[in-house]
Design an enzyme around this catalytic site. Structure first.
Site, PDB file in Angstrom:
ATOM      1  N   SER A 147     -16.480 -24.851 -25.815  1.00 56.85           N
ATOM      2  CA  SER A 147     -15.331 -24.522 -24.975  1.00 56.85           C
ATOM      3  C   SER A 147     -14.571 -23.269 -25.375  1.00 56.85           C
ATOM      4  O   SER A 147     -13.716 -22.804 -24.631  1.00 56.85           O
ATOM      5  CB  SER A 147     -14.353 -25.705 -24.908  1.00 56.85           C
ATOM      6  OG  SER A 147     -14.872 -26.712 -24.078  1.00 56.85           O
TER       7      SER A 147
ATOM      8  N   LYS B 251      -3.713 -22.049 -24.653  1.00 55.54           N
ATOM      9  CA  LYS B 251      -4.296 -22.999 -23.705  1.00 55.54           C
ATOM     10  C   LYS B 251      -3.338 -24.155 -23.432  1.00 55.54           C
ATOM     11  O   LYS B 251      -2.631 -24.620 -24.334  1.00 55.54           O
ATOM     12  CB  LYS B 251      -5.620 -23.506 -24.290  1.00 55.54           C
ATOM     13  CG  LYS B 251      -6.500 -24.335 -23.378  1.00 55.54           C
ATOM     14  CD  LYS B 251      -7.806 -24.617 -24.099  1.00 55.54           C
ATOM     15  CE  LYS B 251      -8.749 -25.514 -23.319  1.00 55.54           C
ATOM     16  NZ  LYS B 251      -9.994 -25.768 -24.083  1.00 55.54           N
TER      17      LYS B 251
ATOM     18  N   SER C 157     -14.192 -25.066 -21.735  1.00 58.31           N
ATOM     19  CA  SER C 157     -12.981 -25.412 -21.010  1.00 58.31           C
ATOM     20  C   SER C 157     -11.857 -24.402 -21.173  1.00 58.31           C
ATOM     21  O   SER C 157     -10.888 -24.430 -20.430  1.00 58.31           O
ATOM     22  CB  SER C 157     -12.491 -26.794 -21.447  1.00 58.31           C
ATOM     23  OG  SER C 157     -12.123 -26.801 -22.816  1.00 58.31           O
TER      24      SER C 157
END
Length: 476
Positions: free
Chosen positions: A190, A85, A166
């Site tokens: 997330s 990420k 997220s």
């Protein structure tokens, strides 16, 4: 679109077999995934799940092939391409921006601790994934999977549906076979939500099992990175490889006996035999088709020897929303200011980020604003009584509720719906969440594993298993 990609649904162990036999090399494997990203992410469906490709990926793979040829295989991740990420530092030529245009140009001077461990394990760092900007801590009307830098990530099952966030890009990329495995981060939901909506496995570890140093933070109390993969086995391989103490993260200190090098030892096809699992029905009822999927899963679990016990929502979990939000506001400001103070970004404080977004509103805020950033900036330091009270209430009550349920009902784990089917992406009005069960484990800092449970109208939904601190092996 026609999809005959030869690596569809492949696992880490299957990739290792192909490399051991010589059918594939780390370099050829890396090239196949790079071509796949070009075909699916940048062209074709344009998933926009990958925000940046590592320009050194093929060179890293070549070096690992040479090691293998010399008889040195580092472990089960040797030569496996992995996406991370874009809020995780990598000391290479890639940026780390949390998707924010304000952080463009932030090239980290060194790897995050978990990236160091990833490289040491022999993984090929393939690139970075798109995310909800600032890990979805910017606006109350945000669209999950949208960032100023990466645009709107899509759900590979149905392209106008949302991938949740997220860790949107990590979930979508694994689902679409852009890599067999990826890393996401979670503060609350997330990892587990994008895993659920994209039909993959996600593990949110106990806070402290994986170091957070070198990761753009929201919450010192709740943040953790974790694996996202096609199977529990693949997620377990990564979970053990990246666990360990880090001098730069105090949450990892003094728990040496909690680290497990190989969680695959916990895998047991008969693991449900004799297990007692608490069913959190109070998190169900938001969608009748999700309930049907879970009820089918319950029957399967009973058939495998599990005892399922309906539980009541603990009083300790009720009315924690406001206090939990206050914790995040205070800790975000403190953590991001500390991160930016030593980063190579053009902005050095949350206040700088807010001003940058105002000055560049057309690019940075075309759909929604930054009221959460502004609320965080308005908070004091971590010595503020309001903050201390909020932390005490949120963490203690969340932990107490989980531990009491487990003890009183003699449970091995608690089960709830991870979330509902993916909603249509709406950049104007923002997200349309159904339900979910991520908050207790997130606020407690306890582990949570989501795995695919079934489909609603062709869209994946997951179920979550969570438990007490460092119970990852039990959950696996």
């Amino acid at each position: 679109f026609a999809d005959d990609f030869s690596l569809n649904e492949i696992t880490v162990s299957e990739l290792q077999v192909k490399m051991e036999s010589g059918e594939l090399t780390a370099r050829s494997l890396t090239q196949m995934y790079l071509d796949r990203i070009e075909a699916v992410d940048k062209n074709g469906p344009k998933l926009q799940s990958v925000i940046e490709i590592n320009p050194d990926a093929l060179a890293i793979a070549q070096q690992l092939d040479e090691e293998r040829s010399a008889g040195n295989v580092r472990g089960p991740l040797h030569g496996i391409p992995i996406l991370i990420k874009d809020n995780i530092d990598s000391g290479d030529r890639m940026m780390t921006t949390a998707g924010a245009l304000a952080l463009t140009g932030n090239i980290a001077s060194q790897d995050a601790f978990i990236v160091e461990k990833l490289r040491a394990a022999g993984a090929v760092l393939l690139g970075k994934t798109n995310l909800s900007e600032w890990a979805n801590f910017r606006s109350t009307r945000s669209s999950s999977g949208w960032s100023g830098r990466g645009g709107q990530c899509k759900n590979p099952f149905v392209l106008d549906r949302n991938p949740c966030g997220s860790s949107s890009g990590s979930g979508a990329a694994v689902s679409a076979n852009l890599s067999a495995i990826a890393i996401g981060t979670e503060t609350n939901g997330s990892i587990v939500c994008p895993s659920s909506t994209n039909g993959v496995v996600g593990i949110k570890p106990t806070v402290g099992l994986w170091s957070r140093s070198g990761i753009i933070p929201i919450s010192f109390t709740q943040d953790t990175a974790g694996p996202m993969a096609r199977t529990v086995t693949d997620a377990a391989i990564l979970l053990g490889a990246l666990s360990g103490a880090d001098a730069k993260d105090e949450k990892t200190q003094g728990i040496d006996n909690k680290f497990v090098a190989d969680y695959t030892n916990a895998l047991d096809a008969n693991g449900l035999e004799g297990a007692r699992i608490g069913i959190a029905r109070f998190y169900m009822g938001f969608h009748e088709e999700v309930d049907k999927v879970l009820e089918t899963a319950f029957e399967v679990m009973r058939s495998k020897g599990a005892t399922l016990v309906d539980i009541e929502e603990p009083e300790e979990w009720k009315n924690l929303g406001r206090a939990g939000y206050e914790v995040l506001l205070y800790e975000f400001k403190d953590g991001v200011n500390k991160y930016l103070s030593t980063a190579n970004a053009p902005v050095k404080t949350v206040a700088d980020v807010i001003q940058y977004n105002k000055d560049n509103a057309a690019a940075s805020m075309p759909y929604f604003k930054q009221e959460i950033l502004e609320a965080a900036e308005g908070k004091g330091d971590l010595g503020t009584p309001e903050y201390k009270d909020a932390v005490r209430k949120t963490v203690e009550q969340s932990q107490k509720g989980i531990d009491r349920l487990l003890k009183e009902n003699r449970l091995d784990a608690i089960l709830g719906p991870t979330g509902g089917p993916a909603w249509c992406t709406d950049l104007i009005n923002g997200d349309h969440f159904g339900g979910g069960s991520s908050s207790p484990a997130a606020r407690a800092g306890y582990p949570n594993i989501t795995l695919p449970a079934g489909y609603v109208s062709g869209l994946p939904v997951g179920l979550s298993l969570f438990g007490t601190a460092f119970s990852e092996a039990v959950l696996i």
